[in-house]
Design a protein around this motif. Structure first.
Motif, PDB file in Angstrom:
ATOM      1  N   LEU A 163       0.821  -1.209   0.000  1.00  0.00           N
ATOM      2  CA  LEU A 163       0.000   0.000   0.000  1.00  0.00           C
ATOM      3  C   LEU A 163       0.856   1.260   0.000  1.00  0.00           C
ATOM      4  O   LEU A 163       0.530   2.253  -0.665  1.00  0.00           O
ATOM      5  CB  LEU A 163      -0.947   0.003   1.190  1.00  0.00           C
ATOM      6  N   PHE A 164       1.964   1.256   0.737  1.00  0.00           N
ATOM      7  CA  PHE A 164       2.877   2.398   0.750  1.00  0.00           C
ATOM      8  C   PHE A 164       3.441   2.643  -0.649  1.00  0.00           C
ATOM      9  O   PHE A 164       3.487   3.774  -1.127  1.00  0.00           O
ATOM     10  CB  PHE A 164       4.006   2.155   1.745  1.00  0.00           C
ATOM     11  N   ASN A 165       3.864   1.576  -1.323  1.00  0.00           N
ATOM     12  CA  ASN A 165       4.419   1.727  -2.674  1.00  0.00           C
ATOM     13  C   ASN A 165       3.370   2.218  -3.661  1.00  0.00           C
ATOM     14  O   ASN A 165       3.665   3.048  -4.521  1.00  0.00           O
ATOM     15  CB  ASN A 165       5.022   0.408  -3.156  1.00  0.00           C
ATOM     16  N   CYS A 166       2.153   1.728  -3.558  1.00  0.00           N
ATOM     17  CA  CYS A 166       1.085   2.186  -4.457  1.00  0.00           C
ATOM     18  C   CYS A 166       0.769   3.659  -4.226  1.00  0.00           C
ATOM     19  O   CYS A 166       0.587   4.421  -5.180  1.00  0.00           O
ATOM     20  CB  CYS A 166      -0.172   1.341  -4.260  1.00  0.00           C
ATOM     21  N   ASP A 167       0.705   4.066  -2.973  1.00  0.00           N
ATOM     22  CA  ASP A 167       0.432   5.465  -2.661  1.00  0.00           C
ATOM     23  C   ASP A 167       1.569   6.361  -3.140  1.00  0.00           C
ATOM     24  O   ASP A 167       1.330   7.423  -3.709  1.00  0.00           O
ATOM     25  CB  ASP A 167       0.231   5.622  -1.147  1.00  0.00           C
ATOM     26  N   THR A 168       2.800   5.935  -2.945  1.00  0.00           N
ATOM     27  CA  THR A 168       3.952   6.709  -3.407  1.00  0.00           C
ATOM     28  C   THR A 168       3.934   6.824  -4.928  1.00  0.00           C
ATOM     29  O   THR A 168       4.188   7.907  -5.481  1.00  0.00           O
ATOM     30  CB  THR A 168       5.264   6.043  -2.940  1.00  0.00           C
ATOM     31  N   GLN A 169       3.611   5.758  -5.617  1.00  0.00           N
ATOM     32  CA  GLN A 169       3.552   5.783  -7.085  1.00  0.00           C
ATOM     33  C   GLN A 169       2.467   6.741  -7.561  1.00  0.00           C
ATOM     34  O   GLN A 169       2.658   7.479  -8.522  1.00  0.00           O
ATOM     35  CB  GLN A 169       3.300   4.375  -7.626  1.00  0.00           C
ATOM     36  N   LEU A 170       1.331   6.758  -6.880  1.00  0.00           N
ATOM     37  CA  LEU A 170       0.247   7.664  -7.256  1.00  0.00           C
ATOM     38  C   LEU A 170       0.700   9.114  -7.144  1.00  0.00           C
ATOM     39  O   LEU A 170       0.533   9.895  -8.089  1.00  0.00           O
ATOM     40  CB  LEU A 170      -0.980   7.426  -6.367  1.00  0.00           C
ATOM     41  N   TRP A 171       1.285   9.504  -6.023  1.00  0.00           N
ATOM     42  CA  TRP A 171       1.703  10.894  -5.845  1.00  0.00           C
ATOM     43  C   TRP A 171       2.855  11.248  -6.763  1.00  0.00           C
ATOM     44  O   TRP A 171       2.956  12.379  -7.252  1.00  0.00           O
ATOM     45  CB  TRP A 171       2.066  11.162  -4.384  1.00  0.00           C
ATOM     46  N   PHE A 172       3.747  10.297  -7.026  1.00  0.00           N
ATOM     47  CA  PHE A 172       4.843  10.539  -7.960  1.00  0.00           C
ATOM     48  C   PHE A 172       4.304  10.799  -9.366  1.00  0.00           C
ATOM     49  O   PHE A 172       4.738  11.733 -10.051  1.00  0.00           O
ATOM     50  CB  PHE A 172       5.798   9.334  -7.969  1.00  0.00           C
ATOM     51  N   THR A 173       3.330  10.004  -9.787  1.00  0.00           N
ATOM     52  CA  THR A 173       2.738  10.179 -11.113  1.00  0.00           C
ATOM     53  C   THR A 173       2.012  11.514 -11.218  1.00  0.00           C
ATOM     54  O   THR A 173       2.141  12.231 -12.218  1.00  0.00           O
ATOM     55  CB  THR A 173       1.765   9.022 -11.405  1.00  0.00           C
ATOM     56  N   LEU A 174       1.256  11.878 -10.201  1.00  0.00           N
ATOM     57  CA  LEU A 174       0.558  13.162 -10.214  1.00  0.00           C
ATOM     58  C   LEU A 174       1.540  14.336 -10.232  1.00  0.00           C
ATOM     59  O   LEU A 174       1.342  15.310 -10.962  1.00  0.00           O
ATOM     60  CB  LEU A 174      -0.379  13.276  -9.018  1.00  0.00           C
ATOM     61  N   ALA A 175       2.608  14.256  -9.457  1.00  0.00           N
ATOM     62  CA  ALA A 175       3.605  15.331  -9.427  1.00  0.00           C
ATOM     63  C   ALA A 175       4.304  15.456 -10.774  1.00  0.00           C
ATOM     64  O   ALA A 175       4.531  16.572 -11.267  1.00  0.00           O
ATOM     65  CB  ALA A 175       4.615  15.074  -8.314  1.00  0.00           C
ATOM     66  N   CYS A 176       4.636  14.340 -11.401  1.00  0.00           N
ATOM     67  CA  CYS A 176       5.280  14.385 -12.720  1.00  0.00           C
ATOM     68  C   CYS A 176       4.337  14.980 -13.757  1.00  0.00           C
ATOM     69  O   CYS A 176       4.772  15.720 -14.647  1.00  0.00           O
ATOM     70  CB  CYS A 176       5.720  12.995 -13.145  1.00  0.00           C
ATOM     71  N   THR A 177       3.058  14.687 -13.659  1.00  0.00           N
ATOM     72  CA  THR A 177       2.078  15.254 -14.591  1.00  0.00           C
ATOM     73  C   THR A 177       1.996  16.763 -14.434  1.00  0.00           C
ATOM     74  O   THR A 177       2.028  17.506 -15.420  1.00  0.00           O
ATOM     75  CB  THR A 177       0.703  14.619 -14.356  1.00  0.00           C
ATOM     76  N   VAL A 178       1.906  17.231 -13.208  1.00  0.00           N
ATOM     77  CA  VAL A 178       1.830  18.677 -12.961  1.00  0.00           C
ATOM     78  C   VAL A 178       3.107  19.366 -13.436  1.00  0.00           C
ATOM     79  O   VAL A 178       3.055  20.411 -14.106  1.00  0.00           O
ATOM     80  CB  VAL A 178       1.568  18.955 -11.460  1.00  0.00           C
ATOM     81  N   LEU A 179       4.266  18.801 -13.127  1.00  0.00           N
ATOM     82  CA  LEU A 179       5.531  19.401 -13.570  1.00  0.00           C
ATOM     83  C   LEU A 179       5.648  19.383 -15.085  1.00  0.00           C
ATOM     84  O   LEU A 179       6.170  20.327 -15.682  1.00  0.00           O
ATOM     85  CB  LEU A 179       6.711  18.667 -12.934  1.00  0.00           C
TER      86      LEU A 179
END
Length: 107
Positions: free
Chosen positions: A20-36
């Motif tokens: 669950l930690f890895n899935c949550d981290t991947q979600l926020w990483f993907t969202l941050a990369c999209t915004v950037l």
């Protein structure tokens, strides 16, 4: 047998937490990369993307096609020697009809 059962429960709980930690981290990483990436796109286009989004691009196709592709459409003016460009080339309608026909054929 109690030790093995406790160890199995411990492994299941911590492995679930890790997944669950890895899935949550991947979600926020993907969202941050999209915004950037979107901010980088706006920066590279010098923040003029809003003008391109609001204008009607289809109405500019003949003029832009003639300027960028049909460069021979501009001809020198006999009196002043400067180049005089028509709104769009006279051969544009024929070429555009061929493009549309090909696109319909591919559809």
């Amino acid at each position: 047998t109690s030790w093995w059962a406790n160890m199995l429960v411990w492994i299941v709980i911590w492995s679930t937490t890790f997944i669950l930690f890895n899935c949550d981290t991947q979600l926020w990483f993907t969202l941050a990369c999209t915004v950037l990436g979107v901010l980088n796109m706006f920066k590279q286009r010098r923040w003029h993307s809003h003008a391109k989004a609001w204008e009607h691009n289809l109405s500019h196709i003949p003029k832009r096609f003639s300027e960028k592709i049909l460069t021979y459409a501009s001809r020198p003016n006999r009196k002043s020697g400067a180049k005089e460009t028509a709104e769009f080339s006279s051969v544009f309608p024929f070429i555009w009809d061929r493009v549309v026909t090909y696109m319909r054929y591919e559809d």
